[in-house]
Scaffold this active site. Structure first.
Site, mmCIF file in Angstrom:
data_model
loop_
_atom_site.group_PDB
_atom_site.id
_atom_site.type_symbol
_atom_site.label_atom_id
_atom_site.label_comp_id
_atom_site.label_asym_id
_atom_site.label_seq_id
_atom_site.Cartn_x
_atom_site.Cartn_y
_atom_site.Cartn_z
ATOM 1 N N SER A 1 0.825 -1.208 0.000
ATOM 2 C CA SER A 1 0.000 0.000 0.000
ATOM 3 C C SER A 1 0.861 1.261 0.000
ATOM 4 O O SER A 1 0.555 2.227 -0.699
ATOM 5 C CB SER A 1 -0.937 -0.010 1.212
ATOM 6 O OG SER A 1 -0.215 -0.039 2.423
ATOM 7 N N ASP A 2 1.956 1.269 0.781
ATOM 8 C CA ASP A 2 2.830 2.441 0.828
ATOM 9 C C ASP A 2 3.364 2.781 -0.559
ATOM 10 O O ASP A 2 3.310 3.937 -1.007
ATOM 11 C CB ASP A 2 4.036 2.196 1.750
ATOM 12 C CG ASP A 2 3.682 1.603 3.086
ATOM 13 O OD1 ASP A 2 2.931 0.631 3.108
ATOM 14 O OD2 ASP A 2 4.196 2.098 4.102
ATOM 15 N N CYS A 3 3.923 1.766 -1.209
ATOM 16 C CA CYS A 3 4.538 1.982 -2.520
ATOM 17 C C CYS A 3 3.493 2.344 -3.566
ATOM 18 O O CYS A 3 3.755 3.152 -4.472
ATOM 19 C CB CYS A 3 5.294 0.724 -2.939
ATOM 20 S SG CYS A 3 6.555 0.232 -1.740
ATOM 21 N N GLU B 1 2.618 6.107 -2.909
ATOM 22 C CA GLU B 1 3.667 7.043 -3.328
ATOM 23 C C GLU B 1 3.817 7.072 -4.851
ATOM 24 O O GLU B 1 4.010 8.136 -5.450
ATOM 25 C CB GLU B 1 5.000 6.675 -2.668
ATOM 26 C CG GLU B 1 5.007 6.773 -1.151
ATOM 27 C CD GLU B 1 4.829 8.187 -0.635
ATOM 28 O OE1 GLU B 1 4.885 9.154 -1.435
ATOM 29 O OE2 GLU B 1 4.630 8.349 0.580
#
Length: 736
Positions: free
Chosen positions: A484-486, A489
């Site tokens: 989810s983070d990648c 971003e």
């Protein structure tokens, strides 16, 4: 010399890729590469690192930097800026410092558009790979003489003064890493008293002084049992029948974190097989060297619960002990006898099916190196030593190897997408598009073509997998595991690029792919409003991505996005600490979390005036600013869960950059910009002649007691902070 190769797959028929190896980074030794001057610079970097290894433990990734600077013919031509005490920061000075760092960061981009970078830190990664290669007879094939030299260099560089090794390069010595690195040195040819500065003798003394390797933690007991230096009867049971448990059962595979699940697939297989590698003369010597009593007299049953005090982060509960003892005393003997052993045979088949599925979905990179090295790869070898499954694993070993001035190490997983998305946001924030247009276009191309195109094959939910179409991974498209983070971003980057002229940054990504990305993010929101990393928790950067998406695509799942953002805001407000900070899962720690949280709240329309959480977050950052204008937090904040400043209350430039941007998100520039000027002055005055920044403490983290070294962050985050400062803070400053 060692050279980094980009986006190459070679002619190995056991390698395959979904996007022609875009983002792949592999090191290769070329005995003819480099001029005498270049080789001299590499050797100088190695010697300087070794002399200062106890002061600055992470490497500066100088082998990569020397190669990149030469290939780009980069020379810093923008004058070096210093702000004297009592001077103001002028717009010209801030611009010069920003341009210097932007140009260097741009020069570090690889030919395929990504930013190659070291992502290391843990000290228990390479030894199990050496064990697996020794067991399978491939040690000499995988590790040339040059490989061995660099692996040993890394081990020597990071041995603590007491003779042991920490869980990570900044940590206190623990039995787990010390025993594994001692064994690795012996497997690579060092004698029992060999190694630089008596490394083996000092390590063995550390182990024996603490009761020998019977006090190694459970994972260590497993790996040593596989090698033949421990006995399986001294290990806690890992029954593969666990994978039969239905989803409604209180404990079942679907409820396990993906890293643990994929680790225990092969562990349970090897445990049930009671597999032991060849007992060679070297293994017999290790049995004598690492135990304080004769090997054949050890009561293994009594050793199951032992754990060295240095390794025990959380005491075992009576429930854990009861569960382990019940499985050991009753379940295991039963499952080993007819007719229940038929169930075990079926469990082993199912376990291997799951291992093969995970391997194929990730093109044999697997979710991370812990799962790949001695586990999935070795399980495939045990199943069929000459089979294609094992050979495909061998072909992907180079994907995890990294070489720097402190030697050769294994990355936990490549961070190509993660680091590239940050680098691109830093460059975009600089508003220097006219100077770095080609860099932005290549970076945009890399992200567009690194997005995951499909969900895992077949009935992926039965295999405990989640949707991945439209996501981005931590490393490259071949890896296949949505994060989810990648995703957030990278989505932000692509949304920024979609608003720019295509002749500068390339054609924007298709709307359908934006929708796919948002669908993945929405699916990963938990009931509490946070977002899990891999599977259906935290919030902040996802809110920024969704808020930005909503501006460009008003109608796509609009109501769901608005509800999602509202829940995420509530999550942040609920999880804020009494001191105004947020605890971070993947960085050190409260500064890192507060930076992301304030950015997410700002994206959701929350300000210092209308949101108590923002005011408290700003207050936390202002109260923790150091005398020199910076911020500095120890990794000890992660396991202790209490904000802990660096020793001597010194500053860390990366954390200074994060706090500076966090305060800008919190509107500090409109109230009192002086704390921002002080932080910017520290960053500007710390800049090196080439535009780089000094390497300091690590700021990445995982699972509270692990610390990660993202070498590129020392370039990216100060650049980003200077860009935001230049854009949002009125200059010149008052005299500071």
């Amino acid at each position: 010399m060692w050279r980094l190769k980009i986006a190459e797959g070679g002619n190995d028929r056991y390698l395959y890729s979904t996007n022609n190896f875009l983002g792949r980074q592999t090191w290769e030794f070329d005995p003819n590469a480099g001029t005498p001057e270049e080789r001299s610079k590499v050797e100088e970097a190695r010697q300087n690192y070794y002399k200062n290894r106890y002061h600055v433990k992470p490497s500066s990734d100088l082998l990569l930097q020397l190669q990149s600077v030469k290939e780009k013919n980069f020379k810093q031509t923008i004058p070096h800026v210093k702000i004297k005490d009592g001077e103001e920061i002028t717009c010209e000075a801030a611009t010069a410092a920003l341009r210097r760092s932007v140009h260097l960061l741009s020069a570090m981009q690889a030919s395929d558009g990504h930013w190659p970078v070291e992502n290391t830190g843990p000290l228990f990664l390479f030894p199990p790979l050496a064990m697996a290669m020794y067991i399978t007879g491939h040690l000499n094939t995988v590790c040339s003489a040059e490989h061995r030299k660099e692996i040993l260099r890394y081990i020597y560089c990071h041995q603590n003064e007491d003779g042991g090794w920490g869980l990570h390069i900044e940590g206190h010595s623990v039995m787990f890493s010390t025993a594994l690195n001692y064994i690795c040195m012996r497997l690579l040819g060092e004698g029992p008293d060999g190694g630089q500065d008596n490394a083996c003798e000092r390590a063995r003394k550390w182990v024996l002084d603490r009761g020998g390797v019977t006090t190694i933690p459970s994972w260590g007991k497993t790996w040593l049992s596989i090698l033949g230096v421990f006995d399986w009867s001294g290990c806690h049971p890992m029954p593969p029948e666990f994978w039969f448990l239905p989803s409604y059962f209180p404990i079942n595979p679907a409820k396990m974190w993906c890293y643990c699940r994929v680790t225990y697939f092969p562990m349970s297989y090897l445990y049930a097989k009671k597999f032991v590698g060849p007992i060679t003369p070297l293994i017999l010597q290790l049995r004598e060297e690492l135990h304080i009593e004769p090997y054949h007299k050890i009561n293994w049953r009594q050793k199951r619960h032992l754990c060295a005090k240095e390794d025990l982060y959380y005491p075992h509960t009576w429930i854990q002990m009861l569960l382990w003892d019940s499985l050991y005393t009753f379940a295991e003997p039963l499952l080993s006898r007819w007719p229940f052993n038929k169930l075990r045979e079926k469990a082993l088949r199912i376990t291997m099916d799951r291992i093969h599925y995970e391997d194929e979905c990730s093109r044999y990179i697997t979710v991370a190196v812990v799962q790949k090295r001695i586990l999935c790869m070795l399980a495939c070898w045990v199943e069929d030593p000459t089979g294609d499954y094992f050979k495909k694993h061998l072909a992907r070993i180079p994907d995890y190897i990294w070489v720097a001035e402190d030697g050769m190490k294994l990355q936990g997983i490549g961070s190509q997408v993660w680091d590239s998305s940050f680098a691109l946001q830093a460059l975009l924030a600089s508003n220097l598009t006219g100077e770095i247009g080609p860099t932005l276009m290549k970076g945009h191309h890399f992200l567009k073509h690194s997005q995951v195109k499909d969900n895992p094959p077949g009935d992926f939910r039965r295999m405990f997998r989640h949707i991945s179409k439209g996501s981005w991974t931590f490393s490259d498209q071949d890896h296949g595991w949505q994060v989810s983070d990648c995703t957030a971003e990278s989505l932000k980057c692509c949304l920024y690029f979609s608003k720019m002229r295509p002749e500068i940054v390339g054609e924007k990504m298709e709307a359908e792919k934006f929708y796919d990305s948002v669908n993945v993010l929405l699916s990963l929101q938990s009931e509490n409003g946070g977002f899990s990393g891999w599977e259906p928790a935290t919030a902040g950067l996802w809110m920024e991505a969704l808020a930005l998406f909503k501006e460009s695509y008003l109608e796509h799942r609009r109501n769901e996005i608005e509800k999602c953002i509202a829940k995420a805001v509530q999550f942040l407000e609920d999880t804020q600490k009494p001191d105004g900070s947020w605890y971070a899962s993947w960085g050190v720690c409260f500064i890192y979390g507060t930076w992301f949280a304030l950015g997410g709240l700002a994206a959701a329309g929350k300000t210092y005036n209308n949101c108590l959480a923002v005011r408290q977050g700003v207050s936390f950052l202002l109260q923790t600013q150091t005398d020199d204008g910076g911020w500095g937090e120890s990794y000890l904040s992660c396991p202790n869960k209490v904000y802990t400043p660096l020793e001597g209350n010194r500053s860390n430039l990366l954390q200074t950059a994060m706090a500076l941007v966090g305060l800008i998100h919190g509107g500090q520039a409109k109230r009192d910009p002086n704390p921002l000027h002080r932080a910017a002055k520290l960053l500007i005055n710390s800049q090196l002649p080439d535009g780089d920044f000094p390497q300091q403490e690590m700021i990445g983290a995982f699972l509270r007691n692990g610390v990660l070294h993202y070498a590129s962050h020392r370039k990216t985050f100060p650049t980003w902070a200077l860009a935001e400062y230049h854009k949002h803070v009125a200059l010149p400053s008052k005299n500071i």
